[in-house]
Structure formats: structure tokens, C-alpha cells
Design a protein around this motif. Sequence first.
Motif, PDB file in Angstrom:
ATOM      1  N   LYS A  69      40.691  94.032  38.060  1.00 50.65           N
ATOM      2  CA  LYS A  69      41.133  92.638  37.972  1.00 50.65           C
ATOM      3  C   LYS A  69      40.113  91.666  38.563  1.00 50.65           C
ATOM      4  CE  LYS A  69      46.043  93.912  38.134  1.00 50.65           C
ATOM      5  NZ  LYS A  69      47.343  93.704  38.825  1.00 50.65           N
ATOM      6  N   ALA A  70      38.867  92.079  38.586  1.00 55.86           N
ATOM      7  CA  ALA A  70      37.790  91.242  39.112  1.00 55.86           C
ATOM      8  C   ALA A  70      36.852  90.849  37.978  1.00 55.86           C
ATOM      9  CB  ALA A  70      37.017  91.986  40.198  1.00 55.86           C
ATOM     10  N   THR A  71      36.035  89.833  38.222  1.00 56.16           N
ATOM     11  CA  THR A  71      35.062  89.380  37.234  1.00 56.16           C
ATOM     12  C   THR A  71      33.713  89.145  37.902  1.00 56.16           C
ATOM     13  OG1 THR A  71      35.588  87.038  37.552  1.00 56.16           O
ATOM     14  CG2 THR A  71      36.832  88.217  35.844  1.00 56.16           C
ATOM     15  N   ILE A  72      32.665  89.161  37.081  1.00 60.96           N
ATOM     16  CA  ILE A  72      31.369  88.649  37.510  1.00 60.96           C
ATOM     17  C   ILE A  72      31.303  87.217  36.993  1.00 60.96           C
ATOM     18  CG2 ILE A  72      30.265  89.659  35.448  1.00 60.96           C
ATOM     19  CD1 ILE A  72      27.663  89.818  37.030  1.00 60.96           C
ATOM     20  N   SER A  73      30.924  86.297  37.860  1.00 57.72           N
ATOM     21  CA  SER A  73      30.917  84.881  37.490  1.00 57.72           C
ATOM     22  C   SER A  73      29.874  84.599  36.419  1.00 57.72           C
ATOM     23  CB  SER A  73      30.625  84.014  38.720  1.00 57.72           C
ATOM     24  OG  SER A  73      31.688  84.062  39.633  1.00 57.72           O
ATOM     25  N   ALA A  74      30.026  83.471  35.754  1.00 53.27           N
ATOM     26  CA  ALA A  74      29.048  83.034  34.759  1.00 53.27           C
ATOM     27  C   ALA A  74      27.703  82.796  35.448  1.00 53.27           C
ATOM     28  CB  ALA A  74      29.520  81.756  34.080  1.00 53.27           C
ATOM     29  N   PRO A  75      26.600  83.068  34.753  1.00 53.22           N
ATOM     30  CA  PRO A  75      25.283  82.875  35.356  1.00 53.22           C
ATOM     31  C   PRO A  75      25.047  81.477  35.925  1.00 53.22           C
ATOM     32  CG  PRO A  75      25.074  84.163  33.354  1.00 53.22           C
ATOM     33  CD  PRO A  75      26.500  83.714  33.424  1.00 53.22           C
ATOM     34  N   HIS A  76      25.572  80.434  35.245  1.00 57.20           N
ATOM     35  CA  HIS A  76      25.325  79.098  35.785  1.00 57.20           C
ATOM     36  C   HIS A  76      26.035  78.882  37.114  1.00 57.20           C
ATOM     37  CE1 HIS A  76      29.166  78.011  33.678  1.00 57.20           C
ATOM     38  NE2 HIS A  76      29.294  77.201  34.702  1.00 57.20           N
ATOM     39  N   MET A  77      27.165  79.581  37.331  1.00 56.07           N
ATOM     40  CA  MET A  77      27.838  79.480  38.623  1.00 56.07           C
ATOM     41  C   MET A  77      27.022  80.167  39.708  1.00 56.07           C
ATOM     42  SD  MET A  77      30.471  77.565  38.610  1.00 56.07           S
ATOM     43  CE  MET A  77      30.792  77.966  40.321  1.00 56.07           C
ATOM     44  N   HIS A  78      26.405  81.308  39.361  1.00 60.47           N
ATOM     45  CA  HIS A  78      25.523  81.970  40.325  1.00 60.47           C
ATOM     46  C   HIS A  78      24.355  81.063  40.689  1.00 60.47           C
ATOM     47  CE1 HIS A  78      27.015  86.245  39.067  1.00 60.47           C
ATOM     48  NE2 HIS A  78      27.683  85.764  40.093  1.00 60.47           N
ATOM     49  N   ALA A  79      23.754  80.432  39.672  1.00 61.81           N
ATOM     50  CA  ALA A  79      22.624  79.542  39.933  1.00 61.81           C
ATOM     51  C   ALA A  79      23.052  78.373  40.819  1.00 61.81           C
ATOM     52  CB  ALA A  79      22.061  79.029  38.612  1.00 61.81           C
ATOM     53  N   TYR A  80      24.215  77.817  40.526  1.00 61.48           N
ATOM     54  CA  TYR A  80      24.708  76.667  41.290  1.00 61.48           C
ATOM     55  C   TYR A  80      24.949  77.049  42.756  1.00 61.48           C
ATOM     56  CZ  TYR A  80      27.491  72.425  42.156  1.00 61.48           C
ATOM     57  OH  TYR A  80      27.975  71.232  42.634  1.00 61.48           O
ATOM     58  N   ALA A  81      25.565  78.210  42.971  1.00 59.25           N
ATOM     59  CA  ALA A  81      25.823  78.670  44.341  1.00 59.25           C
ATOM     60  C   ALA A  81      24.517  78.908  45.092  1.00 59.25           C
ATOM     61  CB  ALA A  81      26.663  79.942  44.315  1.00 59.25           C
ATOM     62  N   LEU A  82      23.562  79.538  44.430  1.00 57.57           N
ATOM     63  CA  LEU A  82      22.275  79.804  45.068  1.00 57.57           C
ATOM     64  C   LEU A  82      21.566  78.506  45.445  1.00 57.57           C
ATOM     65  CD1 LEU A  82      21.051  82.751  42.824  1.00 57.57           C
ATOM     66  CD2 LEU A  82      21.589  82.892  45.268  1.00 57.57           C
ATOM     67  N   GLU A  83      21.637  77.509  44.588  1.00 59.54           N
ATOM     68  CA  GLU A  83      20.996  76.238  44.893  1.00 59.54           C
ATOM     69  C   GLU A  83      21.680  75.538  46.068  1.00 59.54           C
ATOM     70  OE1 GLU A  83      18.275  75.022  43.968  1.00 59.54           O
ATOM     71  OE2 GLU A  83      17.744  75.849  42.027  1.00 59.54           O
ATOM     72  N   LEU A  84      23.008  75.578  46.113  1.00 64.31           N
ATOM     73  CA  LEU A  84      23.727  74.929  47.211  1.00 64.31           C
ATOM     74  C   LEU A  84      23.441  75.595  48.552  1.00 64.31           C
ATOM     75  CD1 LEU A  84      27.227  74.222  45.600  1.00 64.31           C
ATOM     76  CD2 LEU A  84      25.449  72.553  46.161  1.00 64.31           C
ATOM     77  N   LEU A  85      23.132  76.893  48.511  1.00 66.43           N
ATOM     78  CA  LEU A  85      22.884  77.640  49.748  1.00 66.43           C
ATOM     79  C   LEU A  85      21.403  77.856  50.030  1.00 66.43           C
ATOM     80  CD1 LEU A  85      25.650  80.388  49.366  1.00 66.43           C
ATOM     81  CD2 LEU A  85      25.723  78.376  50.861  1.00 66.43           C
ATOM     82  N   ALA A  86      20.538  77.418  49.121  1.00 72.92           N
ATOM     83  CA  ALA A  86      19.119  77.779  49.174  1.00 72.92           C
ATOM     84  C   ALA A  86      18.463  77.481  50.522  1.00 72.92           C
ATOM     85  CB  ALA A  86      18.352  77.073  48.049  1.00 72.92           C
ATOM     86  N   ASP A  87      18.764  76.345  51.115  1.00 74.25           N
ATOM     87  CA  ASP A  87      18.128  75.989  52.388  1.00 74.25           C
ATOM     88  C   ASP A  87      18.525  76.918  53.516  1.00 74.25           C
ATOM     89  OD1 ASP A  87      16.847  73.904  51.169  1.00 74.25           O
ATOM     90  OD2 ASP A  87      18.226  72.358  51.885  1.00 74.25           O
ATOM     91  N   HIS A  88      19.604  77.647  53.328  1.00 68.53           N
ATOM     92  CA  HIS A  88      20.090  78.577  54.354  1.00 68.53           C
ATOM     93  C   HIS A  88      19.704  80.022  54.039  1.00 68.53           C
ATOM     94  CE1 HIS A  88      22.592  75.321  56.042  1.00 68.53           C
ATOM     95  NE2 HIS A  88      22.735  74.965  54.774  1.00 68.53           N
ATOM     96  N   LEU A  89      19.133  80.242  52.857  1.00 68.63           N
ATOM     97  CA  LEU A  89      18.723  81.582  52.446  1.00 68.63           C
ATOM     98  C   LEU A  89      17.235  81.776  52.714  1.00 68.63           C
ATOM     99  CD1 LEU A  89      20.625  81.676  49.020  1.00 68.63           C
ATOM    100  CD2 LEU A  89      21.380  82.635  51.198  1.00 68.63           C
ATOM    101  N   ARG A  90      16.852  81.535  53.939  1.00 72.53           N
ATOM    102  CA  ARG A  90      15.444  81.633  54.307  1.00 72.53           C
ATOM    103  C   ARG A  90      15.135  83.033  54.848  1.00 72.53           C
ATOM    104  NH1 ARG A  90      18.352  78.349  57.414  1.00 72.53           N
ATOM    105  NH2 ARG A  90      18.687  78.915  59.611  1.00 72.53           N
ATOM    106  N   ASP A  91      13.864  83.333  54.990  1.00 74.25           N
ATOM    107  CA  ASP A  91      13.449  84.641  55.507  1.00 74.25           C
ATOM    108  C   ASP A  91      14.117  84.917  56.849  1.00 74.25           C
ATOM    109  OD1 ASP A  91      11.845  85.010  53.335  1.00 74.25           O
ATOM    110  OD2 ASP A  91       9.957  84.651  54.379  1.00 74.25           O
ATOM    111  N   GLY A  92      14.707  86.093  56.949  1.00 77.51           N
ATOM    112  CA  GLY A  92      15.324  86.509  58.204  1.00 77.51           C
ATOM    113  C   GLY A  92      16.746  86.037  58.404  1.00 77.51           C
ATOM    114  N   ALA A  93      17.316  85.311  57.453  1.00 81.19           N
ATOM    115  CA  ALA A  93      18.677  84.783  57.601  1.00 81.19           C
ATOM    116  C   ALA A  93      19.717  85.894  57.469  1.00 81.19           C
ATOM    117  CB  ALA A  93      18.945  83.697  56.568  1.00 81.19           C
TER     118      ALA A  93
END
Length: 236
Positions: A69-93
Motif C-alpha cells: 500500500k505504498a508508492t514511489i513519488s513522482a519524479p518531479h516531487m523528488h526533485a522539488y523535495a531535494l531542491e527545498l532541502l538542498a542547502d541542508h544536504l551538504r557534505d557531512g550532514a
Amino acid sequence: MCGLFGHRWTTHGAGSQRQLVEQLQSVYRMLERGILKSERVLSAMLATDRALYTDRSPYTDAPQPIGQKATISAPHMHAYALELLADHLRDGASILDVGSGSGFLTACFARMVGSTGRVVGVEHVWRLARRSTENVRRDDPNLLGNGCLRFVVGDGVLGWAEGAPYDAIHVGAAACKVPPKLVEQLRNGGRLLVPVGRPGRAQWLTQVDKKPDGSVSSRKMTTVTFVPLTESRHSQ
């Protein structure tokens, strides 16, 4: 699941991860939405082949079932999430992915934080946790072998205290309210991204920021439709 901003988008004719990402760039550039704007996000998505995480139309910009009963999100949702979190996804985080599902986005997180970072994917269904580990092993066993990435079975509402505090927390299912435990486990200066809304009602992708002084603010980003965040007592 509806796309961002109420649109439904399908990438026609994509036969590879590169073609999928290029089509996403093209579509959202025309919309002036800037969904894919970071080279780091682009590189992570190009390196993580969606076909290794779902065998259902992997290069179509739409969510797909992955069982339990689970799904993999649409690719654009993955891209959007990654962009919103990008500044926090730095080396060593240190990153927590709640409801990690197939493991696709978790693998992207691991690539963005590098070998000195730490990423934990939490799943309440042990079959999904096992399958996501297998998916990542097929993709790049070094992500698991160097200790950067691991999947655990647990109640996502409670987070994963063992790895706290986290620079970023992503939730891949809708909660009725922002889970307090996840806010507690967020590092000062960190960011939580979680869909909020009750089943059958409007859901909002909500960005929660914990400021350096520990105060918390939240912001509704866009309407979405996610499966409910289920507690571990409901797992199978």
C-alpha cells in the motif's frame, strides 16, 4: 497524485533516467517554476536510476505502487523535495528519511551528503525496508558499505532518536499534524519537510524550519496528495 501547483505532468517517451531528468527540466523551465535549478540536485537525480527502484513505468513523471500500500513519488516531487532541502544536504550532514519506501530519494540524499554524511531511512514495513536495501545495493553498494546509508524498521512518527539531531528530515507520507518528535530531532538551523493533512482532505507540503536559537516556524509550500503516514502497529 496531482503534480505541483495542481498540474498533472507525464514525461512522454523517456527511455532512461537522463531523458526523464531532461524532460523535467524542459517542462518546468517553460512553466518558470525552477523545479530543477541546482547542479547538485541534477547530479544526484541523474546518478540514481529510477528503474532500479520501481519496475512500473520508471521514467514516467507519476507516482507508482511499490507494494504494501505504498508508492514511489513522482519524479518531479523528488526533485522539488531535494531542491527545498538542498542547502541542508551538504557534505557531512545527517539526514532522516521517514517513510523511505523504495529508497530512491534516500539514495539521492546519500549522494548529496557524501561519504562523511549519514542518512537513515525509516520504514514501518520490514518488507519495504529490506527491499529498499536491495534496491540501493543494486544501484551502488558503496552507499551501504561505507556506512553512509542504512534502512531501519521503526515508527516514523517517532523518528529515529539514535541518529539525532538531523540537519534535514523528509517525510514521504501525510501526517495529520507535524509530528512533535521529528521537530525535536531536528538540529537548530535544520529543516523538516512533511505533507500535512487528514485522509480525504487537502494536504499541504509543509516546510518547518528550526532557527539557530531553537525557535520553529512553518510554511505551506504546495498542495499534494500522499498516502497516510502509518504507525508501526499497523505494519505487516
